[in-house]
Design a protein around this motif. Sequence first.
Motif, PDB file in Angstrom:
ATOM      1  N   LYS A 114       0.833  -1.211   0.000  1.00 49.41           N
ATOM      2  CA  LYS A 114       0.000   0.000   0.000  1.00 49.41           C
ATOM      3  C   LYS A 114       0.862   1.254   0.000  1.00 49.41           C
ATOM      4  N   LEU A 115       1.934   1.228   0.817  1.00 48.69           N
ATOM      5  CA  LEU A 115       2.849   2.361   0.854  1.00 48.69           C
ATOM      6  C   LEU A 115       3.493   2.565  -0.512  1.00 48.69           C
ATOM      7  N   TRP A 116       3.887   1.457  -1.130  1.00 51.07           N
ATOM      8  CA  TRP A 116       4.475   1.519  -2.471  1.00 51.07           C
ATOM      9  C   TRP A 116       3.482   2.093  -3.476  1.00 51.07           C
ATOM     10  N   TRP A 117       2.217   1.669  -3.386  1.00 58.73           N
ATOM     11  CA  TRP A 117       1.209   2.072  -4.373  1.00 58.73           C
ATOM     12  C   TRP A 117       0.790   3.539  -4.202  1.00 58.73           C
ATOM     13  N   SER A 118       0.561   3.947  -2.946  1.00 63.95           N
ATOM     14  CA  SER A 118       0.045   5.298  -2.705  1.00 63.95           C
ATOM     15  C   SER A 118       1.138   6.350  -2.647  1.00 63.95           C
ATOM     16  N   GLY A 119       2.339   5.950  -2.258  1.00 62.25           N
ATOM     17  CA  GLY A 119       3.406   6.926  -2.086  1.00 62.25           C
ATOM     18  C   GLY A 119       4.375   6.987  -3.236  1.00 62.25           C
ATOM     19  N   LEU A 120       4.009   6.381  -4.359  1.00 67.52           N
ATOM     20  CA  LEU A 120       4.918   6.357  -5.500  1.00 67.52           C
ATOM     21  C   LEU A 120       5.088   7.753  -6.078  1.00 67.52           C
ATOM     22  N   ASN A 121       6.319   8.174  -6.200  1.00 71.04           N
ATOM     23  CA  ASN A 121       6.626   9.477  -6.773  1.00 71.04           C
ATOM     24  C   ASN A 121       7.315   9.256  -8.115  1.00 71.04           C
ATOM     25  N   PRO A 122       6.663   9.587  -9.229  1.00 70.24           N
ATOM     26  CA  PRO A 122       7.246   9.311 -10.547  1.00 70.24           C
ATOM     27  C   PRO A 122       8.628   9.931 -10.730  1.00 70.24           C
ATOM     28  N   GLU A 123       8.861  11.143 -10.160  1.00 76.46           N
ATOM     29  CA  GLU A 123      10.152  11.785 -10.319  1.00 76.46           C
ATOM     30  C   GLU A 123      11.247  11.002  -9.596  1.00 76.46           C
ATOM     31  N   ASP A 124      10.914  10.518  -8.373  1.00 80.08           N
ATOM     32  CA  ASP A 124      11.896   9.736  -7.631  1.00 80.08           C
ATOM     33  C   ASP A 124      12.203   8.430  -8.343  1.00 80.08           C
TER      34      ASP A 124
END
Length: 327
Positions: free
Chosen positions: A295-305
Amino acid sequence: MASPVPPSCVEPNPDISGIGVRLAIYIQAFVNIACVILFSLDNYISPFEHKVLINASLNLFVSGCALLICTAVQGTTFGLSLHHALVVLNLNWIIGFSGLLYVLIFAYNFSKGQFGGRHFGPDDIKKPASVMLVVASMVHLCGVGAVGVWVWVKSKTFGGQPECNPLTSLRIFGKKFNALDPNLRKTSIAIYAIATIPAVNTIVLVLLASIVLLLLYVVYLLLKAFKPRQPRWSGLVLVGMIALVIIIDISFIVSTELMISRGCVREGEGQWTYGQTLALMALIIPIIDTGKMVKLWWSGLNPEDRQREREEGWTSSLLEMPLPRRG
């Protein structure tokens, strides 16, 4: 004159082969495979995803080792039946192949220098974690081998009900074999003996993986020759390994369920026990932890990072399967 042995003579042992124990192992195994598939869909595995997959695989190996220890204790004290010992070995092969999936993928990509050259990721992915995963996989494989050799060497007199052993059967790809079949016994002892010795089992794993890679390379050449769009070799390797593990796991699950449903066990195997409840309860924590990390991976994904990770070589491109960006 001795009385004939009834067709169903083995005492039930739901703490070993009950539906709760089996479900806990099946769910954990396929959650691990699902995480590998999920994290590979966006073309690369990041350090965070690497950590999730290591934790999921370690949980599998810990569960497998706990089951092997219970088998050894019961077999030497309370008299575990040959039927239940074979079920435990089947369950541990499911655990072993599911846990080895990411070990093999990580080893292949690392050896090919696809994780940023010589390094997999940034400093927050500690090298000891990867080493621990490899060690845990080898310890589990050696444990399966040791228990397997012990069971098959003593198969004629194994357990507290040796009179039931001639009625015990093993299912291999759906085909029924008597557990006391001499050829099956010799083959099984040889296989488990190889699994017991660390250096030998590693060499055999490398050889088997090389054969799979060779077959995949033939498929790659055929696709390259007849398909307009050029396939990606690393993606084909990943898909091939995942497909192979799923097929093997399903084969063992079908064999195990057939052994239990058509075995020589008396009524009572389906009874719900404390051991089964404990197995499912023990599954809750790793599943919740994995779910939180996903869930953390899915919701906190930052495309720039993620793009920065790709450019700095922290991750590996695995599949040519572009996905829409999540908002």
